[in-house]
Design an enzyme around this catalytic site. Sequence first.
Site, PDB file in Angstrom:
ATOM      1  N   LYS A  22      33.327  39.336  42.143  1.00  0.00           N
ATOM      2  CA  LYS A  22      33.511  39.241  40.686  1.00  0.00           C
ATOM      3  C   LYS A  22      33.657  38.080  39.969  1.00  0.00           C
ATOM      4  O   LYS A  22      32.851  37.463  39.229  1.00  0.00           O
ATOM      5  CB  LYS A  22      34.490  40.349  40.379  1.00  0.00           C
ATOM      6  CG  LYS A  22      34.669  40.464  38.696  1.00  0.00           C
ATOM      7  CD  LYS A  22      35.744  40.833  38.126  1.00  0.00           C
ATOM      8  CE  LYS A  22      36.766  40.133  38.046  1.00  0.00           C
ATOM      9  NZ  LYS A  22      38.097  40.652  37.084  1.00  0.00           N
ATOM     10  N   ASN A  23      34.616  37.170  40.754  1.00  0.00           N
ATOM     11  CA  ASN A  23      34.927  35.873  40.104  1.00  0.00           C
ATOM     12  C   ASN A  23      33.804  34.965  40.289  1.00  0.00           C
ATOM     13  O   ASN A  23      33.882  33.740  39.774  1.00  0.00           O
ATOM     14  CB  ASN A  23      36.110  35.355  40.765  1.00  0.00           C
ATOM     15  CG  ASN A  23      37.441  36.031  40.276  1.00  0.00           C
ATOM     16  OD1 ASN A  23      37.334  36.715  39.264  1.00  0.00           O
ATOM     17  ND2 ASN A  23      38.384  35.970  40.896  1.00  0.00           N
ATOM     18  N   ARG A 102      38.665  37.591  29.382  1.00  0.00           N
ATOM     19  CA  ARG A 102      38.862  36.504  29.307  1.00  0.00           C
ATOM     20  C   ARG A 102      37.584  35.269  29.629  1.00  0.00           C
ATOM     21  O   ARG A 102      37.354  34.430  28.969  1.00  0.00           O
ATOM     22  CB  ARG A 102      40.097  35.723  30.036  1.00  0.00           C
ATOM     23  CG  ARG A 102      41.502  36.323  29.553  1.00  0.00           C
ATOM     24  CD  ARG A 102      42.602  35.622  30.319  1.00  0.00           C
ATOM     25  NE  ARG A 102      42.483  34.228  29.907  1.00  0.00           N
ATOM     26  CZ  ARG A 102      43.113  33.766  28.777  1.00  0.00           C
ATOM     27  NH1 ARG A 102      43.699  34.561  28.118  1.00  0.00           N
ATOM     28  NH2 ARG A 102      42.987  32.246  28.429  1.00  0.00           N
ATOM     29  N   CYS A 126      43.477  40.083  31.420  1.00  0.00           N
ATOM     30  CA  CYS A 126      44.623  40.219  31.857  1.00  0.00           C
ATOM     31  C   CYS A 126      45.874  39.277  31.176  1.00  0.00           C
ATOM     32  O   CYS A 126      45.648  38.201  30.869  1.00  0.00           O
ATOM     33  CB  CYS A 126      44.662  39.847  33.394  1.00  0.00           C
ATOM     34  SG  CYS A 126      44.101  41.141  34.500  1.00  0.00           S
ATOM     35  N   ASP A 316      45.551  35.374  43.588  1.00  0.00           N
ATOM     36  CA  ASP A 316      45.204  36.791  43.344  1.00  0.00           C
ATOM     37  C   ASP A 316      45.293  37.847  44.650  1.00  0.00           C
ATOM     38  O   ASP A 316      45.044  38.976  44.509  1.00  0.00           O
ATOM     39  CB  ASP A 316      43.455  36.759  42.971  1.00  0.00           C
ATOM     40  CG  ASP A 316      43.308  36.583  41.586  1.00  0.00           C
ATOM     41  OD1 ASP A 316      44.059  36.388  40.861  1.00  0.00           O
ATOM     42  OD2 ASP A 316      42.046  36.336  41.329  1.00  0.00           O
ATOM     43  N   ILE A 338      50.756  29.301  40.381  1.00  0.00           N
ATOM     44  CA  ILE A 338      49.346  29.399  39.361  1.00  0.00           C
ATOM     45  C   ILE A 338      49.884  30.057  38.187  1.00  0.00           C
ATOM     46  O   ILE A 338      49.540  29.310  36.976  1.00  0.00           O
ATOM     47  CB  ILE A 338      48.411  29.885  40.039  1.00  0.00           C
ATOM     48  CG1 ILE A 338      48.455  29.395  41.631  1.00  0.00           C
ATOM     49  CG2 ILE A 338      47.260  29.899  39.289  1.00  0.00           C
ATOM     50  CD1 ILE A 338      47.898  28.018  41.796  1.00  0.00           C
TER      51      ILE A 338
END
EC number: 2.5.1.7
Length: 429
Positions: A22-23, A102, A126, A316, A338
Amino acid sequence: MDRIHITGGTPLNGTIPISGAKNAALPLMIASLLTGETLELINVPRLADIAALTRILGNHGVDHMVVGKRPGQTAETGQTVRLTASNVIDTTAPYELVSTMRASFWVIAPLLARFGEAKVSLPGGCAIGTRPVNLLIMALEKLGAEIEIDGGYVVAKTKNGLRGAEIVFPSVTVGGTHVALMAAALAYGTTVIDNAAREPEVVDLAECLIKMGARIEGAGTSRIVVEGVARLGGTRHEVLPDRIETGTYAMAVAMTGGDVSLVNTRTDLLASALETLASTGTEVTALPDGIRVRRNGGGISPADVTTDPFPGFPTDLQAQFMALMTLAKGQSRIRETIFENRFMHVQELARLGARIRLDGDLAVVEGVERLKGAPVMATDLRASVSLVIGALAAEGETQINRVYHLDRGFEALEAKLARCGAQIERVRA
């Protein structure tokens, strides 16, 4: 609102196909705005965030077509998507669309680079700390954009096109690197991006842009050089495998015991996480088309982790690893460097019986002998899947509420786990 019911205690055994990342898919889809020709993306996952971005691109006038499945494809197989931005009708991305995710804020870069203007709402998504967009705006200003914040919108303009410049990020930013790459691809002259993100998803975007005609060197290092071109064309590109999904299922296997082959993925995408997983007593073996994860008997050894930008341990996967450590034979320490406020899963894991103490950016996990099922509530994407992992190993039944978070980032999660023996069911609202 949908819920997921899991009856834990069953080892996972079998094969799980890994979806496209997805990223990686999100910035690749946004890059379609850089050209009037068709961009065909293969292995795009079927996710809520992908659907949301499709609506946003459609609002700009991008034509979208999902190509039919190839023979042998299943519901767990990514889709092929064709995007054509030959008739962009609007350079405004409204609040009601951008607030859902985002990453949609990144449309500001190709819109500005290609059309000289963009008006994009400040983003949603998120709720993990502040996650500011100031570094993204800084990058565009370095390239000559005139930017102001007006009524919750970022309004960007350029009179005579963007111009190459040196961009030095004070901290590593994946989103900022994506934005800088897309904007610099159509800028006049040379752009140097220092302290660039090295994530595989950044490399994937750069490789796609190069296929489209961009001139980019150094992707995957902390210094990327982009020589701007006058125009970009269409291309065909396959989205790289999802390293976060890979790591998530690997940790689920480690926590429940069993033997699973994760196919259509690569070890180099998450070497640090796999090395850490191996240190817990889990057997991790590279396969020609993926990774085999096995833990048959023996306890889970504790391990300490600090999240870092790639090639370090991914933030993640922090929540998933914490779930694994709740059953470790001893104490583990997990430091999050992070994002702020990324321990929202701790309270819900505690409902399953986990013993976790927080001290600022540090979580100290005292392993327990067993977890017990309970009703829990997902708070964000990665937290929700950590609860799934915990529930798979817990005694009895766990009910996970607010699972729409899972639908944002995990394709066919219940089906993939069920095919390996998990007792998991989605209850539709």
